[in-house]
Design an enzyme around this catalytic site. Structure first.
Site, mmCIF file in Angstrom:
data_model
loop_
_atom_site.group_PDB
_atom_site.id
_atom_site.type_symbol
_atom_site.label_atom_id
_atom_site.label_comp_id
_atom_site.label_asym_id
_atom_site.label_seq_id
_atom_site.Cartn_x
_atom_site.Cartn_y
_atom_site.Cartn_z
ATOM 1 N N VAL A 32 26.260 81.412 44.728
ATOM 2 C CA VAL A 32 27.062 80.374 45.380
ATOM 3 C C VAL A 32 26.723 79.005 44.808
ATOM 4 O O VAL A 32 27.609 78.185 44.532
ATOM 5 C CB VAL A 32 26.851 80.400 46.907
ATOM 6 C CG1 VAL A 32 27.549 79.216 47.567
ATOM 7 C CG2 VAL A 32 27.361 81.714 47.497
ATOM 8 N N PRO A 52 13.635 77.485 43.485
ATOM 9 C CA PRO A 52 12.621 78.185 42.689
ATOM 10 C C PRO A 52 13.257 78.861 41.476
ATOM 11 O O PRO A 52 14.313 79.489 41.583
ATOM 12 C CB PRO A 52 12.058 79.225 43.670
ATOM 13 C CG PRO A 52 12.364 78.681 45.035
ATOM 14 C CD PRO A 52 13.674 77.963 44.880
ATOM 15 N N ALA A 54 12.517 81.488 39.947
ATOM 16 C CA ALA A 54 12.614 82.949 40.025
ATOM 17 C C ALA A 54 13.943 83.419 40.608
ATOM 18 O O ALA A 54 14.376 84.541 40.340
ATOM 19 C CB ALA A 54 11.460 83.503 40.867
ATOM 20 N N GLY A 55 14.599 82.574 41.383
ATOM 21 C CA GLY A 55 15.848 82.994 42.024
ATOM 22 C C GLY A 55 17.103 82.426 41.388
ATOM 23 O O GLY A 55 18.193 82.560 41.952
ATOM 24 N N ASP A 117 28.206 79.102 54.282
ATOM 25 C CA ASP A 117 28.314 80.180 55.272
ATOM 26 C C ASP A 117 27.983 79.759 56.695
ATOM 27 O O ASP A 117 27.836 80.615 57.577
ATOM 28 C CB ASP A 117 27.436 81.375 54.882
ATOM 29 C CG ASP A 117 27.950 82.077 53.639
ATOM 30 O OD1 ASP A 117 29.175 82.032 53.413
ATOM 31 O OD2 ASP A 117 27.140 82.660 52.898
#
Length: 276
Positions: A32, A52, A54-55, A117
């Site tokens: 998103v 982060p 990593a994401g 959301d």
């Protein structure tokens, strides 16, 4: 007949928000967030991205690696200090509580915020967008059914003529040249300028408008504007496309289907939101 004021409710004020050189904070780096980044870059804003590493979604990483308008911080949201000097905040993270805390901090500081959301925590919605150069069309369900908005977008997109974005760019350049030649705001010159541009856009099709270049624009102004008429493309040095190069099907017959579909989709969305 004018509309009944009691029926005017339940929508959003749709705007083309000017973000050029504004500072937008985006919290999150997933799928998103990558879409949010793309939308903000199109609007010529500066981005601070907090997420982060990593994401990060591959598209987010691509934007970070290739845009000099993104300042990236490999960490989570740090608190109120991250909001200093920010004009807009977009969050796209899975942590609902952190998202709501960011929203509360933004509203205390009167910073417009969108929380992915969580519609009640949004000052505005993104909607489903069609983009072709300067052409932008947004379909909004006011946060009720993003999927239906996406389906409707695809139906409408199939009706847009080819070369529309390029034609708009060329017409914008022609309009700027005309303003240089016949300056002024309002008055008879302004009215005549508007009428002539309307006539050009109505007389030439999208393919012809997309063919405008520096030479044909100057000739169009010399032989059209100065003589108060609209010549054909061939008369100003262009080459009109043959009928064989045109699409074999016209988008116009699709419009009733699109409008019928949109009405049906709106009814479905209304029904879903009214269910207990």
């Amino acid at each position: 007949m004018p509309p009944d004021p009691s029926s005017l409710h339940g929508g959003s004020l749709l705007l083309a928000w000017q973000l050029k050189d504004k500072h937008v904070l985006i919290v999150g780096g997933g799928d998103v967030a990558s879409g949010r980044i793309e939308s903000v870059l199109v609007a010529d804003a500066r981005i601070t991205l907090v997420a982060p590493r990593a994401g990060l979604h591959p598209l987010t990483q691509h934007f970070v690696d290739n845009s000099d308008r993104i300042t990236y911080h490999d960490r989570t949201f740090a608190g109120p200090q991250d909001l200093a000097g920010v004009d807009m905040v977009l969050t796209a993270i899975d942590d609902v509580e952190v998202s709501r805390d960011i929203c509360a901090l933004c509203r205390e500081r009167k910073i417009p915020v969108n929380v992915a959301d969580i519609p009640p925590s949004c000052d505005f919605y993104f909607g489903s967008q069609i983009r072709d150069g300067p052409l932008q069309i947004m379909i909004s369900t006011n946060g009720q059914s993003p999927k239906l908005a996406n389906i409707i977008r695809k139906k409408i997109e199939s009706c847009i003529p080819q070369h529309a974005g390029e034609a708009i760019e060329k017409v914008g350049s022609l309009r700027a040249k005309l303003k240089e030649r016949a300056p002024g705001v309002g008055g008879e010159v302004g009215k005549r300028r508007m009428r002539w541009m309307v006539d050009v856009c109505s007389s030439w099709d999208m393919r012809e408008l997309a063919q405008l270049d520096e030479k044909t624009m100057n000739r169009l102004l010399d032989e059209g504007w100065e003589k108060n008429h609209v010549p054909k493309l061939e008369d100003v040095g262009g080459r009109s496309k043959t009928a064989a190069s045109a699409p074999t099907t016209s988008p116009l017959p699709v419009l009733p289907t699109v409008l019928g579909f949109a009405a049906g989709a709106a009814c479905v969305a209304f029904y879903l939101t009214r269910r207990p």
